[in-house]
Design a protein around this motif. Structure first.
Motif, PDB file in Angstrom:
ATOM      1  N   TRP A 162       0.829  -1.207   0.000  1.00 46.63           N
ATOM      2  CA  TRP A 162       0.000   0.000   0.000  1.00 46.63           C
ATOM      3  C   TRP A 162       0.869   1.265   0.000  1.00 46.63           C
ATOM      4  N   LEU A 163       1.874   1.270   0.851  1.00 45.48           N
ATOM      5  CA  LEU A 163       2.723   2.459   1.000  1.00 45.48           C
ATOM      6  C   LEU A 163       3.605   2.708  -0.220  1.00 45.48           C
ATOM      7  N   GLN A 164       3.917   1.637  -0.961  1.00 49.16           N
ATOM      8  CA  GLN A 164       4.757   1.810  -2.147  1.00 49.16           C
ATOM      9  C   GLN A 164       3.963   2.326  -3.343  1.00 49.16           C
ATOM     10  N   GLY A 165       2.639   2.291  -3.213  1.00 46.65           N
ATOM     11  CA  GLY A 165       1.782   2.847  -4.258  1.00 46.65           C
ATOM     12  C   GLY A 165       1.786   4.366  -4.160  1.00 46.65           C
ATOM     13  N   ASP A 166       0.712   4.984  -4.563  1.00 46.73           N
ATOM     14  CA  ASP A 166       0.666   6.443  -4.549  1.00 46.73           C
ATOM     15  C   ASP A 166       0.497   7.016  -3.148  1.00 46.73           C
ATOM     16  N   CYS A 167      -0.008   6.200  -2.225  1.00 46.62           N
ATOM     17  CA  CYS A 167      -0.304   6.727  -0.900  1.00 46.62           C
ATOM     18  C   CYS A 167       0.791   6.366   0.085  1.00 46.62           C
ATOM     19  N   ALA A 168       1.275   7.353   0.799  1.00 45.34           N
ATOM     20  CA  ALA A 168       2.213   7.095   1.887  1.00 45.34           C
ATOM     21  C   ALA A 168       1.509   7.409   3.191  1.00 45.34           C
ATOM     22  N   THR A 169       0.208   7.075   3.216  1.00 41.30           N
ATOM     23  CA  THR A 169      -0.607   7.385   4.389  1.00 41.30           C
ATOM     24  C   THR A 169      -1.207   6.114   4.975  1.00 41.30           C
ATOM     25  N   CYS A 170      -1.618   6.188   6.223  1.00 41.69           N
ATOM     26  CA  CYS A 170      -2.267   5.054   6.874  1.00 41.69           C
ATOM     27  C   CYS A 170      -3.556   4.720   6.113  1.00 41.69           C
ATOM     28  N   PRO A 171      -3.776   3.458   5.740  1.00 42.34           N
ATOM     29  CA  PRO A 171      -4.980   3.086   4.985  1.00 42.34           C
ATOM     30  C   PRO A 171      -6.282   3.376   5.744  1.00 42.34           C
ATOM     31  N   LEU A 172      -6.182   3.489   7.069  1.00 39.54           N
ATOM     32  CA  LEU A 172      -7.386   3.708   7.876  1.00 39.54           C
ATOM     33  C   LEU A 172      -7.669   5.182   8.139  1.00 39.54           C
ATOM     34  N   CYS A 173      -6.652   5.908   8.639  1.00 42.53           N
ATOM     35  CA  CYS A 173      -6.929   7.278   9.093  1.00 42.53           C
ATOM     36  C   CYS A 173      -6.207   8.345   8.269  1.00 42.53           C
ATOM     37  N   ARG A 174      -5.461   7.917   7.251  1.00 42.89           N
ATOM     38  CA  ARG A 174      -4.783   8.862   6.331  1.00 42.89           C
ATOM     39  C   ARG A 174      -3.682   9.687   6.992  1.00 42.89           C
ATOM     40  N   THR A 175      -3.178   9.240   8.120  1.00 46.72           N
ATOM     41  CA  THR A 175      -2.038   9.926   8.726  1.00 46.72           C
ATOM     42  C   THR A 175      -0.800   9.658   7.871  1.00 46.72           C
ATOM     43  N   MET A 176       0.015  10.704   7.630  1.00 51.89           N
ATOM     44  CA  MET A 176       1.245  10.527   6.865  1.00 51.89           C
ATOM     45  C   MET A 176       2.174   9.572   7.625  1.00 51.89           C
ATOM     46  N   VAL A 177       2.646   8.543   6.929  1.00 47.15           N
ATOM     47  CA  VAL A 177       3.502   7.546   7.563  1.00 47.15           C
ATOM     48  C   VAL A 177       4.963   7.993   7.535  1.00 47.15           C
ATOM     49  N   VAL A 178       5.387   8.560   6.397  1.00 48.09           N
ATOM     50  CA  VAL A 178       6.748   9.092   6.275  1.00 48.09           C
ATOM     51  C   VAL A 178       6.638  10.568   5.899  1.00 48.09           C
ATOM     52  N   PRO A 179       7.665  11.394   6.219  1.00 50.08           N
ATOM     53  CA  PRO A 179       7.592  12.815   5.886  1.00 50.08           C
ATOM     54  C   PRO A 179       7.388  13.039   4.379  1.00 50.08           C
ATOM     55  N   GLU A 180       6.645  14.081   4.068  1.00 52.03           N
ATOM     56  CA  GLU A 180       6.324  14.469   2.685  1.00 52.03           C
ATOM     57  C   GLU A 180       7.584  14.478   1.797  1.00 52.03           C
ATOM     58  N   GLU A 181       8.662  15.030   2.366  1.00 50.47           N
ATOM     59  CA  GLU A 181       9.921  15.200   1.637  1.00 50.47           C
ATOM     60  C   GLU A 181      10.452  13.847   1.136  1.00 50.47           C
ATOM     61  N   ILE A 182      10.312  12.830   1.945  1.00 47.75           N
ATOM     62  CA  ILE A 182      10.785  11.490   1.576  1.00 47.75           C
ATOM     63  C   ILE A 182       9.935  10.913   0.445  1.00 47.75           C
ATOM     64  N   VAL A 183       8.628  11.134   0.521  1.00 50.30           N
ATOM     65  CA  VAL A 183       7.725  10.651  -0.526  1.00 50.30           C
ATOM     66  C   VAL A 183       8.059  11.317  -1.860  1.00 50.30           C
ATOM     67  N   VAL A 184       8.338  12.631  -1.811  1.00 50.32           N
ATOM     68  CA  VAL A 184       8.680  13.381  -3.024  1.00 50.32           C
ATOM     69  C   VAL A 184       9.951  12.802  -3.649  1.00 50.32           C
ATOM     70  N   ARG A 185      10.953  12.543  -2.794  1.00 47.12           N
ATOM     71  CA  ARG A 185      12.228  12.008  -3.291  1.00 47.12           C
ATOM     72  C   ARG A 185      12.055  10.594  -3.834  1.00 47.12           C
ATOM     73  N   TYR A 186      11.171   9.836  -3.197  1.00 50.48           N
ATOM     74  CA  TYR A 186      10.887   8.467  -3.647  1.00 50.48           C
ATOM     75  C   TYR A 186      10.231   8.494  -5.034  1.00 50.48           C
ATOM     76  N   ARG A 187       9.309   9.431  -5.250  1.00 52.12           N
ATOM     77  CA  ARG A 187       8.608   9.530  -6.539  1.00 52.12           C
ATOM     78  C   ARG A 187       9.516  10.106  -7.619  1.00 52.12           C
ATOM     79  N   ARG A 188      10.412  11.026  -7.216  1.00 55.87           N
ATOM     80  CA  ARG A 188      11.308  11.679  -8.170  1.00 55.87           C
ATOM     81  C   ARG A 188      12.156  10.633  -8.900  1.00 55.87           C
ATOM     82  N   ARG A 189      12.525   9.592  -8.169  1.00 57.62           N
ATOM     83  CA  ARG A 189      13.353   8.525  -8.697  1.00 57.62           C
ATOM     84  C   ARG A 189      12.752   7.952  -9.993  1.00 57.62           C
TER      85      ARG A 189
END
Ligand SMILES: [Zn+2]
Ligand SMILES: [Zn+2]
Length: 163
Positions: A106-133
């Protein structure tokens, strides 16, 4: 005399082709190395590193059923019950628990948020860098393809001239 001249001109052409191909291969090598250096400067995150970062903050464990009523009994991703001893991951920010594999997928898909409550699991900056790759890798692949095409075209035309 004619044969010697022909041999020498043949040798000359062969040498030119050899060095041209060598030069182009050198360019490809330099570009690959430069690309790697650029990558490490920008530090885009690989899927392995991304999962390591998730693991650091939310270590996986074996599920242990507790008597507490707040204890989740079900994985919200696959909707099946969490069984004693199954590998699970508990999100430390919101406390929700899922199967490790379900959550990681789930987290490796487009969402880096908790599937239940949508809390960010990792900082936004990390998600951006992960997608930039993803976007960077495809750019490099495209430009390398062009160069390889150029190389093969050049190689082909010279071989044609030799014949
Ligand atoms: Zn699950
Ligand atoms: Zn949650």
């Amino acid at each position: 005399m004619g044969a010697v001249y022909e041999f020498l001109s043949h040798l000359y052409t062969m040498t030119i082709v050899f060095f041209t191909v060598l030069l182009l291969q050198l360019i490809i090598l330099i570009r690959t190395v430069a690309g790697t250096i650029l990558h490490s400067c920008n530090k885009p995150i690989t899927p392995t590193r991304y999962l390591e970062l998730i693991e650091e903050k939310n270590p996986a464990s074996r599920y242990k059923r507790k008597s507490s009523i707040h204890d989740p009994a079900e994985c919200a991703v696959c909707l099946s019950a969490l069984e004693e001893g199954e590998e699970v991951r508990r999100l430390n920010k919101c406390g929700h628990t899922f199967h490790r594999l379900c959550l990681d997928t789930w987290l490796q898909g487009d969402c880096a948020t908790c599937p239940l409550c949508r809390t960010m699991v990792v900082p936004e900056e990390i998600v951006v860098r992960y997608r930039r790759r993803h976007s960077e890798r495809s750019e490099y692949e495209e430009s390398d393809d062009e160069l390889i095409f150029l190389l093969s075209a050049f190689h082909g035309s010279n071989l044609y001239r030799l014949m």
